[in-house]
Design a protein around this motif. Structure first.
Motif, short mmCIF file in Angstrom:
data_model
loop_
_atom_site.label_atom_id
_atom_site.label_comp_id
_atom_site.label_asym_id
_atom_site.label_seq_id
_atom_site.Cartn_x
_atom_site.Cartn_y
_atom_site.Cartn_z
N THR A 1 2.90 -7.17 13.19
CA THR A 1 2.35 -7.99 14.28
C THR A 1 0.83 -7.90 14.37
OG1 THR A 1 2.65 -6.15 15.83
CG2 THR A 1 4.44 -7.75 15.66
N GLY A 2 0.23 -6.96 13.61
CA GLY A 2 -1.22 -6.77 13.67
C GLY A 2 -1.64 -5.57 14.50
N GLY A 3 -0.69 -4.97 15.23
CA GLY A 3 -1.01 -3.79 16.04
C GLY A 3 -1.33 -2.58 15.17
N LYS A 4 -2.33 -1.83 15.58
CA LYS A 4 -2.74 -0.64 14.85
C LYS A 4 -2.76 0.55 15.80
CE LYS A 4 -5.91 -3.50 12.11
NZ LYS A 4 -7.32 -3.74 11.77
N MET B 1 0.85 -1.20 0.00
CA MET B 1 0.00 0.00 0.00
C MET B 1 0.88 1.24 0.00
SD MET B 1 -3.03 1.01 2.63
CE MET B 1 -3.98 -0.40 2.12
N ARG B 2 0.55 2.27 -0.83
CA ARG B 2 1.37 3.46 -0.91
C ARG B 2 1.31 4.23 0.39
NH1 ARG B 2 -1.66 3.69 -5.49
NH2 ARG B 2 -2.79 5.51 -4.72
N ALA B 3 2.48 4.78 0.81
CA ALA B 3 2.59 5.43 2.11
C ALA B 3 1.68 6.63 2.23
CB ALA B 3 4.05 5.84 2.36
N ARG B 4 1.45 7.34 1.10
CA ARG B 4 0.66 8.56 1.16
C ARG B 4 -0.75 8.36 0.61
NH1 ARG B 4 2.30 12.15 4.86
NH2 ARG B 4 4.57 12.28 4.84
N ARG C 1 5.60 -5.62 5.87
CA ARG C 1 6.22 -4.40 6.38
C ARG C 1 5.15 -3.46 6.95
NH1 ARG C 1 11.10 -2.34 2.44
NH2 ARG C 1 12.37 -4.26 2.51
N GLU C 2 5.57 -2.62 7.85
CA GLU C 2 4.66 -1.62 8.43
C GLU C 2 4.19 -0.65 7.36
OE1 GLU C 2 5.63 2.21 11.03
OE2 GLU C 2 5.88 0.35 12.18
#
Length: 389
Positions: free
Chosen positions: A41-44, A1-4, A22-23
Motif C-alpha cells: 500500500t506504500g506504508g513504511k 529485494m532480498r529479505a536480509r 509483496r511486503e
C-alpha cells in the motif's frame, strides 16, 4: 529485494523506497536488527528484531513518518537496554501499534476512498497530531484518559482542528474494534468542542472600508493577495478553492472546480470577478495564484496581508471564511432565494445555507418601516371606506 539485504539507511534513502507487489524489509547496516518494512500500500514502518523468551520476534516501532532514522536507532538502543519481560501480555505480535494499523489495514480500507482534498487534510492530521501522540503505542494500550488529555491540550490552541482530529481517531479506533484488535473504543464518550455560531458578516460600510484598504495596497507582493480577498467576497468560494485555483478551471463565464469540499462544482462568474481573473499574469505555472517560492505549487492558504488589512479596515474580528458568509448573507438580503444561494455556495442541502441567511439590524429596521408603511396605508384606506359607509 532480498529479505536480509543490508544497507546504510538514511532518511533520504528511506523516502526513495517504493512499494512492490509483496511486503519487503530493508535492514540497517549500522544497527543490527533494525529495518524498514515497506507494504504494497506504500506504508513504511520501522521494525526491530528482538530476542524474547529465546525466540526472535519482530517488533514494530511505528511508521517512518513519526521519527527520523537516527531517532529509530536511539529507540533500538533503549529497548535493548531494558529487555521485554517474557510472556508480556498483548505483545506487539498480537496487538498492532496504532501507527502500523493505520499504515496497513486502516489505509487500505478507508484512505483510498477519500477525495484528494480530503486525503490531504486527513494525512496532515495523522502526521502532525495522531501518529506523534499514539503511533508507537499498541492499540490496547491507548487509554481513554490519555486520549482526553491529548484532546484537551490540542483544544486550547485549535478547538476546531481538535474536533476533526478526535473524530478521525475515533473512526480509526472503531475500525480497530470491528477488526477484533480491541474491545472498546477509547475515543468514545469525549465531547467535542462547541462550534461558534456563524453570525459575523460585513455590513455595507465595512465592505466599503475593506475595498478602500485593498485599493491602497501599492506593494507588488500584496496585489495578488488583495485580489484573492476580492474574489472570496465576489464569488463566495472557500479560501482553498481560490488559493488552489488552476487555469484549467477558469472558463469564460464560470469556475469549473474539479475538487471542492462537496465534489466538482461550477461557480458562475460575475463581471467584477472576471476582470480580476483577467488581470492575473499567466506564466508557466498551472495555478492562478502560484507560490512565490515554488510556482509548481499553489500559494499557501495563510494570507499574511489579511491580518494587516483587517486591522486597517476596523474589522479585526472577521475571518477569511466570513467573506463567504458575507457573500451569502447579502445575496439573501437582496432577494436571492435561499435554494439559489445554496447552489451558488455548493452546499449539499439548503439547511447548511440557512446558517448564512442573517440580516443586519439596519436592514431589519428598514424592512419593518416598509412593512409598517404598507399596513398603515391599508388601515387608512379601510378607515376611509368606513367613514364613507
Amino acid at each position: 529485494m532480498r529479505a536480509r539485504e543490508r544497507r546504510k539507511l538514511t532518511d533520504a534513502a528511506i523516502a526513495r523506497l517504493r512499494p512492490r507487489d509483496r511486503e519487503y524489509t530493508v535492514w540497517d547496516s549500522r544497527v543490527p536488527g533494525l529495518g524498514v518494512r515497506v507494504r504494497p500500500t506504500g506504508g513504511k514502518s520501522f521494525v526491530l528484531l528482538r530476542e524474547v523468551g529465546g525466540r526472535s520476534k519482530r517488533v514494530a516501532l511505528g511508521p517512518v513518518s513519526t521519527r527520523s532514522i537516527e531517532e529509530a536507532r536511539r529507540e533500538c538502543h533503549e529497548r535493548r537496554a531494558s529487555p521485554e519481560p517474557e510472556g508480556a501480555p498483548h505483545s506487539p505480535g498480537t496487538v498492532p501499534l496504532l501507527g502500523d494499523f493505520v499504515e496497513g489495514e486502516w489505509k487500505a480500507a478507508h484512505f483510498a476512498r477519500y477525495k484528494p482534498s480530503t486525503r490531504k487534510g486527513v494525512g496532515a492530521l495523522l502526521e502532525t497530531r495522531i501518529l506523534p501522540a499514539f503511533g508507537s503505542r499498541p492499540l490496547d494500550r491507548i487509554a481513554p484518559a490519555r486520549v482526553r488529555r491529548w484532546f484537551d491540550e490540542y483544544s486550547r490552541t485549535a478547538p476546531g482542528r481538535a474536533n476533526k482530529a478526535l473524530e478521525l481517531l475515533r473512526q480509526i479506533m472503531s475500525f480497530a474494534v470491528a477488526r477484533g484488535c480491541i474491545e472498546k473504543n477509547p475515543a468514545r464518550g469525549i465531547r467535542t468542542n462547541r462550534r461558534p455560531k456563524l453570525t459575523r458578516f460585513l455590513s455595507r460600510e465595512e465592505i466599503a472600508r475593506l475595498h478602500r484598504v485593498l485599493d491602497g495596497q501599492t506593494h507588488p507582493g500584496n496585489w495578488r493577495q488583495a485580489d484573492i480577498v476580492r474574489l472570496l467576497l465576489l464569488t463566495g468560494c472557500r479560501c482553498g478553492e481560490i488559493v488552489g485555483l488552476r487555469w484549467s478551471e477558469v472558463q469564460p463565464d464560470a469556475l469549473v472546480l474539479a475538487d471542492s469540499k462537496t465534489g466538482p462544482r461550477r461557480v458562475p462568474l460575475n463581471s467584477q470577478a472576471r476582470r480580476i481573473l483577467d488581470r492575473q499574469p499567466r506564466g508557466d505555472s498551472a495555478f492562478v495564484f502560484p507560490s512565490p517560492l515554488d510556482p509548481s505549487r499553489p500559494r499557501g492558504g495563510e494570507l499574511s496581508l489579511w491580518r494587516r488589512i483587517r486591522k486597517e479596515a476596523g474589522i479585526e474580528d472577521v475571518r477569511l471564511h466570513d467573506l463567504r458568509h458575507t457573500h451569502a448573507s447579502h445575496a439573501v438580503m437582496n432577494g436571492v432565494p435561499v435554494p439559489v444561494v445554496s447552489r451558488l455556495l455548493g452546499h449539499s442541502n439548503v439547511r447548511m445555507t440557512l446558517r448564512y441567511a442573517h440580516l443586519g439590524d439596519r436592514d431589519i429596521e428598514a424592512e419593518a418601516e416598509r412593512i409598517g408603511t404598507v399596513i398603515a396605508k391599508i388601515m387608512g384606506l379601510q378607515a376611509a371606506r368606513s367613514r364613507k359607509g
